[in-house]
Design an enzyme around this catalytic site. Sequence first.
Site, PDB file in Angstrom:
ATOM      1  N   HIS A 203      -1.230   1.310   3.274  1.00 41.71           N
ATOM      2  CA  HIS A 203      -0.093   1.770   3.638  1.00 41.71           C
ATOM      3  C   HIS A 203       0.781   2.685   2.669  1.00 41.71           C
ATOM      4  O   HIS A 203       2.073   3.147   3.087  1.00 41.71           O
ATOM      5  CB  HIS A 203       0.754   0.517   4.211  1.00 41.71           C
ATOM      6  CG  HIS A 203       1.412  -0.342   3.292  1.00 41.71           C
ATOM      7  ND1 HIS A 203       2.552  -0.399   2.716  1.00 41.71           N
ATOM      8  CD2 HIS A 203       0.750  -1.383   2.742  1.00 41.71           C
ATOM      9  CE1 HIS A 203       3.025  -1.274   1.918  1.00 41.71           C
ATOM     10  NE2 HIS A 203       1.570  -2.047   1.867  1.00 41.71           N
ATOM     11  N   CYS A 329      10.033  -5.564  -2.576  1.00 37.62           N
ATOM     12  CA  CYS A 329      10.244  -7.244  -2.441  1.00 37.62           C
ATOM     13  C   CYS A 329      11.625  -7.343  -2.347  1.00 37.62           C
ATOM     14  O   CYS A 329      11.906  -8.370  -1.872  1.00 37.62           O
ATOM     15  CB  CYS A 329       9.498  -7.925  -3.505  1.00 37.62           C
ATOM     16  SG  CYS A 329       7.784  -6.846  -3.939  1.00 37.62           S
TER      17      CYS A 329
HETATM   18  N1  PLP Z   1       0.905  -3.694  -6.130  1.00 32.02           N
HETATM   19  C1  PLP Z   1       1.888  -2.573  -6.301  1.00 32.02           C
HETATM   20  C2  PLP Z   1       1.822  -1.973  -7.426  1.00 32.02           C
HETATM   21  C3  PLP Z   1       2.678  -2.395  -4.858  1.00 32.02           C
HETATM   22  O1  PLP Z   1       3.531  -1.225  -5.298  1.00 32.02           O
HETATM   23  C4  PLP Z   1       2.347  -3.040  -3.850  1.00 32.02           C
HETATM   24  C5  PLP Z   1       3.238  -3.041  -2.833  1.00 32.02           C
HETATM   25  O2  PLP Z   1       4.626  -3.030  -2.728  1.00 32.02           O
HETATM   26  C6  PLP Z   1       1.418  -4.275  -3.984  1.00 32.02           C
HETATM   27  C7  PLP Z   1       0.874  -4.294  -5.202  1.00 32.02           C
HETATM   28  C8  PLP Z   1       1.049  -4.938  -2.745  1.00 32.02           C
HETATM   29  O3  PLP Z   1       0.486  -4.201  -1.864  1.00 32.02           O
HETATM   30  P1  PLP Z   1       0.373  -4.799  -0.279  1.00 32.02           P
HETATM   31  O4  PLP Z   1       1.678  -4.381   0.302  1.00 32.02           O
HETATM   32  O5  PLP Z   1      -0.681  -4.041   0.350  1.00 32.02           O
HETATM   33  O6  PLP Z   1       0.042  -6.205  -0.331  1.00 32.02           O
END
Ligand code: PLP
Length: 378
Positions: A203, A329
């Site tokens: 996404h 988040c």
């Molecule tokens: N790692 C980073 C650097 C991210 O920006 C995000 C998403 O916000 C994630 C991991 C987590 O990814 P996912 O939303 O596919 O679990």
Amino acid sequence: MKNSLIYFDNAATTRVFPEVAELMYESLLNNYGNPSSIHDVGRHARVEVERARRTVAGLLNVRPGEVFFTSGGTESNNAILWACCKDLGRKHFITSRLEHPSVLQTLLALERYMGCQVGFVKTDKKGLIDLDHLEKLLKATPAAVVSLMHANNEIGNILPVNEVAALCKQYGALFHSDTVQTVGKLEIDMQQLGVDFAVVSGHKFHGPKGVGAMYIRSGSGLEAFLQGGAQERNMRAGTENVYGIVGMARALEMSCEEMTRVRESVKEIKDFLLEKLEEEIPGISFNGDARGDSLHTILNISLPLGVDADLLLPRLDMAGICISTGSACSSGSNKPSHVLTAMGIDQKIPNLRISFSRYNTLDEAKRLVEVLKEICKK
Ligand code: PLP
């Protein structure tokens, strides 16, 4: 959703390519078999999943056997880091305080439940990694696992990944890099990056949510994180998200096809904002290495002291502008960003993460400047 909305929250998630949505709809309706079934319908689903795997592998310059589909970046980071401890017996991890929570909290869990030790490499005010300190930590902890993200999701800093990879090699450490923000935005050749493990999230590059992948260098000895099925060559149990996988692979293909053009047009927007915001809003500052080696899709700003942090997002929202403070988040909440905290940035000063995609325009950036000017005046 209003058409006139300005969406500057692309580091949180991106709009799905219409072509990808259509492909997924078609796959969901017609390609309904379980890839583990041996009959015709099942075999058809298997063919689609394996085609997608070859596409993703080709675009990252790895072997198809080194790509494992998952539910996204969070699961991939968890799976890799847990497996380094569980399957390889690695007990020392080195990371930074600027990592995504899916890395930081996994490492905390490994400390708590598995007796692992986590060392934090020093970072400076701009969030840059201290490579000398990394070397010191590597010297002190042989056979460690280093987890440092390719580009930071809040401030956009890009890691000198080759230098980190060389240090890891020199000291026998494994190198995991959270590449969620860079896959689909920068040319990624895993061989050239020199990482052992990396992750993908559909996404973030106009693909679907809830689907991703992990790259695990062959022969690394990692085993399954999820138990209960032989899917993904025994590495990740659970019926495959066929239409998600198909959609993600196509989105990655489309992102890579137009990467240079998109990067140039997005960079123009970021550069415009760097210049205009500084000119129009006295006291504004840019967090991270915004003018240095920084991802074109992310710009993190601190507004002048006195701007009401609680009203900032609602006022932007009322003006039809979607933006986050800190990471996705914590967006919508007043929780301080752990990244800015680690950089020693005073969070009484309101900050914004402006993040771009191919769908943004210079006119939208101009509108943002006007709205922020108005907010700062009051
Ligand atoms: N790692 C980073 C650097 C991210 O920006 C995000 C998403 O916000 C994630 C991991 C987590 O990814 P996912 O939303 O596919 O679990």
